[in-house]
Write an enzyme that holds these catalytic residues in place. Structure first.
Site, mmCIF file in Angstrom:
data_model
loop_
_atom_site.group_PDB
_atom_site.id
_atom_site.type_symbol
_atom_site.label_atom_id
_atom_site.label_comp_id
_atom_site.label_asym_id
_atom_site.label_seq_id
_atom_site.Cartn_x
_atom_site.Cartn_y
_atom_site.Cartn_z
ATOM 1 N N CYS A 1 11.744 13.583 -19.002
ATOM 2 C CA CYS A 1 11.626 12.628 -18.010
ATOM 3 C C CYS A 1 10.146 12.745 -17.378
ATOM 4 O O CYS A 1 9.824 13.763 -16.861
ATOM 5 C CB CYS A 1 12.786 13.160 -17.052
ATOM 6 S SG CYS A 1 12.715 11.852 -15.538
ATOM 7 N N GLU B 1 5.515 -3.384 0.313
ATOM 8 C CA GLU B 1 5.384 -3.279 -0.952
ATOM 9 C C GLU B 1 4.702 -1.790 -1.204
ATOM 10 O O GLU B 1 3.523 -1.695 -1.141
ATOM 11 C CB GLU B 1 4.648 -4.067 -1.612
ATOM 12 C CG GLU B 1 5.264 -5.451 -1.630
ATOM 13 C CD GLU B 1 6.613 -5.811 -2.503
ATOM 14 O OE1 GLU B 1 6.882 -4.978 -3.249
ATOM 15 O OE2 GLU B 1 7.289 -6.704 -2.335
ATOM 16 N N GLY C 1 0.862 -1.139 0.050
ATOM 17 C CA GLY C 1 -0.134 0.001 -0.102
ATOM 18 C C GLY C 1 1.156 1.319 -0.124
ATOM 19 O O GLY C 1 1.887 1.407 -0.501
ATOM 20 N N ASN C 2 0.487 2.315 0.411
ATOM 21 C CA ASN C 2 1.047 3.678 0.616
ATOM 22 C C ASN C 2 2.034 3.891 1.769
ATOM 23 O O ASN C 2 1.929 3.226 2.626
ATOM 24 C CB ASN C 2 0.139 4.817 0.599
ATOM 25 C CG ASN C 2 -0.744 4.766 1.903
ATOM 26 O OD1 ASN C 2 -0.348 5.224 2.671
ATOM 27 N ND2 ASN C 2 -2.198 4.444 1.616
ATOM 28 N N VAL D 1 0.616 4.677 5.537
ATOM 29 C CA VAL D 1 0.070 3.474 6.240
ATOM 30 C C VAL D 1 1.354 2.393 6.717
ATOM 31 O O VAL D 1 1.279 2.071 7.639
ATOM 32 C CB VAL D 1 -0.940 2.944 5.669
ATOM 33 C CG1 VAL D 1 -1.229 1.790 6.392
ATOM 34 C CG2 VAL D 1 -2.155 3.845 5.478
HETATM 35 P P1 NAD Z 1 -5.607 1.057 0.490
HETATM 36 O O1 NAD Z 1 -6.351 2.519 0.928
HETATM 37 O O2 NAD Z 1 -6.620 -0.278 -0.112
HETATM 38 O O3 NAD Z 1 -4.807 0.753 1.771
HETATM 39 C C1 NAD Z 1 -4.008 -0.541 1.845
HETATM 40 C C2 NAD Z 1 -4.311 -1.400 3.187
HETATM 41 O O4 NAD Z 1 -3.854 -0.544 4.267
HETATM 42 C C3 NAD Z 1 -5.719 -1.738 3.235
HETATM 43 O O5 NAD Z 1 -5.823 -3.040 3.567
HETATM 44 C C4 NAD Z 1 -6.219 -0.762 4.307
HETATM 45 O O6 NAD Z 1 -7.155 -1.392 5.220
HETATM 46 C C5 NAD Z 1 -4.970 -0.586 5.192
HETATM 47 N N1 NAD Z 1 -5.031 0.491 5.864
HETATM 48 C C6 NAD Z 1 -5.453 1.938 5.481
HETATM 49 N N2 NAD Z 1 -5.204 2.898 6.543
HETATM 50 C C7 NAD Z 1 -4.558 2.179 7.748
HETATM 51 C C8 NAD Z 1 -4.387 2.542 8.811
HETATM 52 N N3 NAD Z 1 -4.394 3.653 9.325
HETATM 53 N N4 NAD Z 1 -3.788 1.564 9.603
HETATM 54 C C9 NAD Z 1 -3.495 0.345 9.186
HETATM 55 N N5 NAD Z 1 -4.107 -0.276 8.058
HETATM 56 C C10 NAD Z 1 -4.697 0.673 7.283
HETATM 57 O O7 NAD Z 1 -4.717 1.302 -0.623
HETATM 58 P P2 NAD Z 1 -3.466 2.292 -0.898
HETATM 59 O O8 NAD Z 1 -2.617 2.129 0.217
HETATM 60 O O9 NAD Z 1 -3.975 3.657 -1.167
HETATM 61 O O10 NAD Z 1 -2.954 1.492 -2.190
HETATM 62 C C11 NAD Z 1 -2.243 2.222 -3.192
HETATM 63 C C12 NAD Z 1 -0.724 2.359 -2.716
HETATM 64 O O11 NAD Z 1 -0.318 1.113 -2.914
HETATM 65 C C13 NAD Z 1 0.028 3.262 -3.681
HETATM 66 O O12 NAD Z 1 0.936 3.946 -3.081
HETATM 67 C C14 NAD Z 1 0.664 1.934 -4.687
HETATM 68 O O13 NAD Z 1 1.619 2.450 -5.114
HETATM 69 C C15 NAD Z 1 0.840 0.934 -3.684
HETATM 70 N N6 NAD Z 1 0.986 -0.069 -4.060
HETATM 71 C C16 NAD Z 1 2.352 -0.971 -4.116
HETATM 72 C C17 NAD Z 1 2.443 -2.177 -4.840
HETATM 73 C C18 NAD Z 1 3.498 -2.811 -4.733
HETATM 74 O O14 NAD Z 1 3.726 -4.121 -5.049
HETATM 75 N N7 NAD Z 1 4.687 -2.360 -4.307
HETATM 76 C C19 NAD Z 1 1.400 -2.708 -5.509
HETATM 77 C C20 NAD Z 1 0.008 -2.038 -5.355
HETATM 78 C C21 NAD Z 1 -0.068 -0.600 -4.994
#
Ligand code: NAD
Length: 416
Positions: free
Chosen positions: A225, A202, A180-181, A184
């Site tokens: 770029c 990730e 995720g991001n 978090v």
């Molecule tokens: P999302 O909002 O679905 O959150 C991801 C997870 O974090 C969810 O399961 C959510 O419940 C949990 N979460 C959210 N807030 C939280 C908190 N305060 N405490 C604990 N858990 C919490 O998704 P997102 O993070 O917005 O996803 C997008 C991000 O993921 C982007 O930054 C993207 O680049 C990244 N991403 C990375 C990969 C990789 O493989 N490197 C793949 C896909 C997405």
């Protein structure tokens, strides 16, 4: 038909954790055959409910069927087949970690939720999945189907948002994978520090593309770029059903707000449709390094083009910022490709003349570096992430003949 399920009651979460610990200790997945059965069941789940997933993807993301098949369902079934075929070889010496947790995001709600499950099971771990609440139809379908197809002593799904994830993170895990991001990710790491649970991250961020001016049709232009120029973009009608919509109102407002603030010039797209949460594929040129579009990960169909005078400036631009998850170069010139990315920058992945293809390439890991993540996944690399390299040695009795002098008193004669 919507398949959203209720969130898991918070007080059930420690019991789920305890159940799986008990099951792991009982050796539920000790045998390779038991692991294979679960992997096969997962492939069967996806194969038999293929069309239901296509519907949930349409609901959550407006994702076209072909993309769902290619990027999510077929690739996950393919990963099941790879693990099924190779698990006996992979697992010859390595040991499972125990009970592991994966917190997954909305953007690939099947591949990023179930891919880690395959690797974790192949390695002999029990697995808890917390899918994203932002893709409720797909996450709900996963939560509905997993108990029907898979052994609850091996896999559990915890549905929920922040309170449920916070509860999960209070518990000690043998490994946590968070996808995720970065915001978090910091919360996850701080919680994991309290239980010393190992963590793989990730994450995302900005993934630059360096364009060799020689791949752009004449007249020749400066190195760019950020994105290609309009001349080499295949034009697709913005009303095409082959484009996803933005996941929710908050992200739609965020992407639209960044577009409204840019000082660059929109040369393709730019249209938005709030009713459908749709942002047309958009190219903005003449973007400066401090532009709104460069302030954060876009996570929308917007390509800011940042002009640079030469490849050295492109390298400096990249190296001045967080290490990207992926870095791309488009060029037919080996020395340009090597200079622009392979030899002078750091990133999770480096790719020439394509994008995203690495996710589907067997033998390549998927992972970031520093702010874009730590750890690797995809197929054997997921297995490795959930595996403990346990040093194991059974000392032979004759060892003291040659190493007896290692015990004090050190001046005594060797034990013979
Ligand atoms: P999302 O909002 O679905 O959150 C991801 C997870 O974090 C969810 O399961 C959510 O419940 C949990 N979460 C959210 N807030 C939280 C908190 N305060 N405490 C604990 N858990 C919490 O998704 P997102 O993070 O917005 O996803 C997008 C991000 O993921 C982007 O930054 C993207 O680049 C990244 N991403 C990375 C990969 C990789 O493989 N490197 C793949 C896909 C997405």
């Amino acid at each position: 038909m919507s398949t959203q399920l209720a969130y898991t009651p918070i007080d059930e979460i420690p019991r789920i954790h305890a159940d799986l610990r008990k099951s792991f200790r009982a050796g539920t997945l000790k045998s390779i055959e038991a692991r294979r059965t679960q992997i096969l069941q997962l492939a069967y789940l996806l194969q038999t409910t293929y069309d239901r997933f296509k519907t949930t993807f349409a609901q959550d993301l407006g994702r076209p069927s072909l993309e769902v098949a290619f990027l999510e369902l077929d690739s996950t079934i393919g990963d099941c087949k790879i693990a099924y075929d190779r698990v006996d070889k992979w697992a010859r010496t390595e040991k499972p970690k125990g009970v592991v947790l994966s917190i997954s995001p909305f953007n690939y709600p099947v591949w990023l939720a179930l891919g880690p499950m395959i690797g974790a099971i192949a390695a002999g771990n029990c697995f808890v999945l917390k899918p994203s609440e932002l893709s409720p139809a797909t996450s709900g379908l996963i939560a509905e189907l997993i108990p029907k197809y898979m052994d609850p002593d091996v896999v559990r799904v915890v549905m929920g948002a922040v309170p449920e994830t916070t509860k999960l993170l209070e518990l000690p895990w043998d490994h946590i994978l968070y996808t995720g991001n970065g915001r978090v990710a910091r919360i996850v790491c701080a919680a994991a520090a309290k239980t010393l649970s190992p963590v793989s991250l990730e994450l995302g961020g900005k993934s630059p593309v360096v364009i060799d001016p020689n791949v752009i049709s004449k007249p020749r232009r400066n190195v760019s770029c950020g994105a290609n120029t309009t001349s080499s973009i295949r034009m697709v009608p913005t009303a095409s059903p082959d484009f996803c919509h933005i996941i929710n109102q908050m992200h739609f407002n965020r992407v639209r707000g960044l577009l409204e603030k840019t000082s660059g010039t929109t040369v393709v797209g730019g249209q938005t449709d709030e009713a459908r949460l749709f942002v047309a594929p958009t190219v903005v040129k003449g973007v400066k390094g401090d532009d709104s579009l460069m302030s954060e990960e876009l996570f929308g169909p917007v390509l800011p083009v940042v002009p640079v005078k030469d490849v050295d400036e492109a390298i400096e631009f990249i190296n001045d910022r967080d290490h990207p998850l992926a870095l791309y170069v488009f060029s037919q010139d080996s020395s340009f490709k090597n200079k622009a990315i392979f030899d002078n920058t750091r990133s999770g992945t480096a790719i020439a003349n394509d994008t995203l293809i690495h996710c589907a390439t067997d033998g390549l890991p998927f992972g970031g570096i520093g702010p874009s993540g730590s750890g690797y996944h995809a197929r054997k690399f997921t297995f490795d992430m959930f595996t403990h390299l346990r040093a194991s040695l059974d000392s032979p009795s004759w060892i003291d003949i040659i190493l007896g002098s290692r015990f004090p008193p050190y001046n005594a004669s060797p034990l013979l």
